[in-house]
Design an enzyme around this catalytic site. Sequence first.
Site, PDB file in Angstrom:
ATOM      1  N   ASP A 295      70.116  14.116  73.437  1.00  0.00           N
ATOM      2  CA  ASP A 295      69.834  13.338  72.236  1.00  0.00           C
ATOM      3  C   ASP A 295      68.758  12.283  72.495  1.00  0.00           C
ATOM      4  OD1 ASP A 295      72.365  14.621  71.985  1.00  0.00           O
ATOM      5  OD2 ASP A 295      72.879  13.282  70.334  1.00  0.00           O
ATOM      6  N   HIS A 297      67.338  10.568  69.371  1.00  0.00           N
ATOM      7  CA  HIS A 297      67.630   9.673  68.247  1.00  0.00           C
ATOM      8  C   HIS A 297      66.550   8.624  68.029  1.00  0.00           C
ATOM      9  CE1 HIS A 297      71.428  11.219  66.924  1.00  0.00           C
ATOM     10  NE2 HIS A 297      71.949  11.173  68.150  1.00  0.00           N
ATOM     11  N   ASP A 328      69.039  16.583  68.033  1.00  0.00           N
ATOM     12  CA  ASP A 328      69.237  15.190  67.623  1.00  0.00           C
ATOM     13  C   ASP A 328      68.029  14.342  67.999  1.00  0.00           C
ATOM     14  OD1 ASP A 328      71.637  15.818  66.492  1.00  0.00           O
ATOM     15  OD2 ASP A 328      72.811  14.333  67.583  1.00  0.00           O
ATOM     16  N   ASN A 360      72.858  18.542  65.267  1.00  0.00           N
ATOM     17  CA  ASN A 360      73.522  18.304  63.985  1.00  0.00           C
ATOM     18  C   ASN A 360      72.727  17.338  63.111  1.00  0.00           C
ATOM     19  OD1 ASN A 360      74.559  16.409  66.114  1.00  0.00           O
ATOM     20  ND2 ASN A 360      75.460  15.404  64.327  1.00  0.00           N
ATOM     21  N   HIS A 361      71.906  16.473  63.705  1.00  0.00           N
ATOM     22  CA  HIS A 361      71.089  15.563  62.902  1.00  0.00           C
ATOM     23  C   HIS A 361      69.818  16.229  62.391  1.00  0.00           C
ATOM     24  CE1 HIS A 361      73.072  11.577  63.062  1.00  0.00           C
ATOM     25  NE2 HIS A 361      73.685  12.127  64.094  1.00  0.00           N
ATOM     26  N   HIS A 412      73.480  22.295  71.457  1.00  0.00           N
ATOM     27  CA  HIS A 412      73.604  20.859  71.207  1.00  0.00           C
ATOM     28  C   HIS A 412      75.046  20.394  71.361  1.00  0.00           C
ATOM     29  CE1 HIS A 412      72.868  16.886  69.638  1.00  0.00           C
ATOM     30  NE2 HIS A 412      73.874  17.044  68.792  1.00  0.00           N
ATOM     31  N   HIS A 505      74.965  15.692  72.415  1.00  0.00           N
ATOM     32  CA  HIS A 505      75.855  15.368  71.299  1.00  0.00           C
ATOM     33  C   HIS A 505      76.721  14.129  71.509  1.00  0.00           C
ATOM     34  CE1 HIS A 505      77.573  16.272  67.486  1.00  0.00           C
ATOM     35  NE2 HIS A 505      78.733  16.751  67.905  1.00  0.00           N
TER      36      HIS A 505
END
Length: 564
Positions: A295, A297, A328, A360-361, A412, A505
């Site tokens: 991730d 982000h 992500d 998932n993002h 992920h 994740h």
Amino acid sequence: VSTQSTWVMNHLVCLDNLQYTGGHFLFLDDFKNHPFSLEMVAYFLALKVIAPDRVFLVRGDGPTHRLRRRCFQLFGNDQLSNSICDVLCQLPLHALIDNTLFCTYGQVPVSDTLPSGRPLSAKSSPILKPTQTDGLPESQAAVFDFLDRNHLQYLVSVVGGNGAQTLSLSGHSNLLFVCPQDKALRLIQTAPSKSPEPPAPAEPRRPGTYRLVAPSLVLDLHSPTRPCQVATAESTPATLLWAQLMTQWYSDRSFAWGPGFDQSILEVCQSVKAILVQEPYPLVRLQSPVHILGDLHGSFDDLDFFMSKLMTFNSIRHTGGRFLFLGDYVDKGPHSVEVILYLLLLKLLAPDRVCLLRGNHETLSAGSHPRDSFRSQCTRLFGDEVVFQALHDLFAYLPLCAIVDDCIFAAHGGIPRLSPNKPDDRLELLKTPSAWKPDHPKAARLLEIQTDLLWADPADQTHEHTLDSNGFGPSLRAPQLVMYGTVAVDTWLRANHFQFIIRAHECKGHGFQVAKHGRVVTVFSSSCYQGADNFSAVLFISSQDRTLRFITRDSYAPESLPVL
């Protein structure tokens, strides 16, 4: 060999450690002809000892007086210089790369047959048609004749002179990057001062395996921190946008975009989409060496921190190995737009070496606080949601999982649930691209598999007893999601002959976590996540010793070298 050789190696070797570096190194030079010849010989022999299967030294034919003088200056006798000369005499005289490039310090052999070289790869090359050599100088005619007889494309030499099929690594053009992914020979110049405009790329005189890009990069030896890409023969809109992105970041660690930036992103989306539709979906297969990032982000700081140290000269086209990103990329961080733009540009510049998985993002179902959400960042930057919608349309084409070296499964979130009292169809469906159509009879099952790949978590020990007989149970995130335990991991690995599950994740204090008896590895690549003091990490899978190595960034010393 000169003092700039070690400078260059500092940028070629990831984190000053060959164990974290992909690819091979071949040195064609006279290691003895230098004022500090003893130190230079020691440097390159040490590289050979550290990585004997990746470092290759080809023997030169220069005099030994500088080496002997240096040894006598330090130790007062010739004993050491004699021992070193004995070792250097055992070095091979030439090397073969991909059965296409004949590499030697001097000229081609006089004999009619190819000497037994040391191949760096076992790939075959096509048979080349004989080339007319009338009117060429005798030395060039000999090169053409030698290459034709042995079905080779180029002579790579230090003192072989210049010619249509000779690449001379002398003067300032002293690095050659052989890239098997896009079949390119990229000649790199090291300019001691401001370089003039480079010549246009040279075209090979006859068909062959590789195309020559000369020069592909010009480096500034006086750059105090990182080499400067003064000029390139591969300039495209993507490289120019990349330069603009990095220039802004390095100037003051922020971004300020003017009119037309949204249109540039939309054009990048279209170009990347054209690449993705030609690639496997939903499962891709990769070969090591590969660096894996979890991730991000919106943390451009972490992304640049790692990639600037893992990419050669901060250029993906001059980097050996591959990069796998586990999803992500957006939400919850300050630079989601710039992070995803950076990654998409990497994919454009080197599609065979960059793999972007979906997280998932990268779906519209993932939520984030309005203040730092991807949607709100796009709205603030562009005034509407056109870019946001275009990027999310593109996310639908990102693969869901990857298999590395046929023994490592990466996604992920994790592994898909096993349907009760039904055959295990999970990997078979993932290996069948034609099944992933909206009107497929198993559309509901495919959506379930996709959801698990993006959202599932490994169960901790306290929840193992709550799982069903297949090792799955309701997730703590939401009841419709799942978590998987030891039984599920055992079944998945054993049935598919996998050794590890690599996933992201979840934020981990040290940037990574090893669970389920060392078989489930979590990687998280965003430090100080939402105000926490967690480290960030990257996982490196080596092709030489089949080892997984972690690279972490200390959140308390963010500008320091990674803790290995």
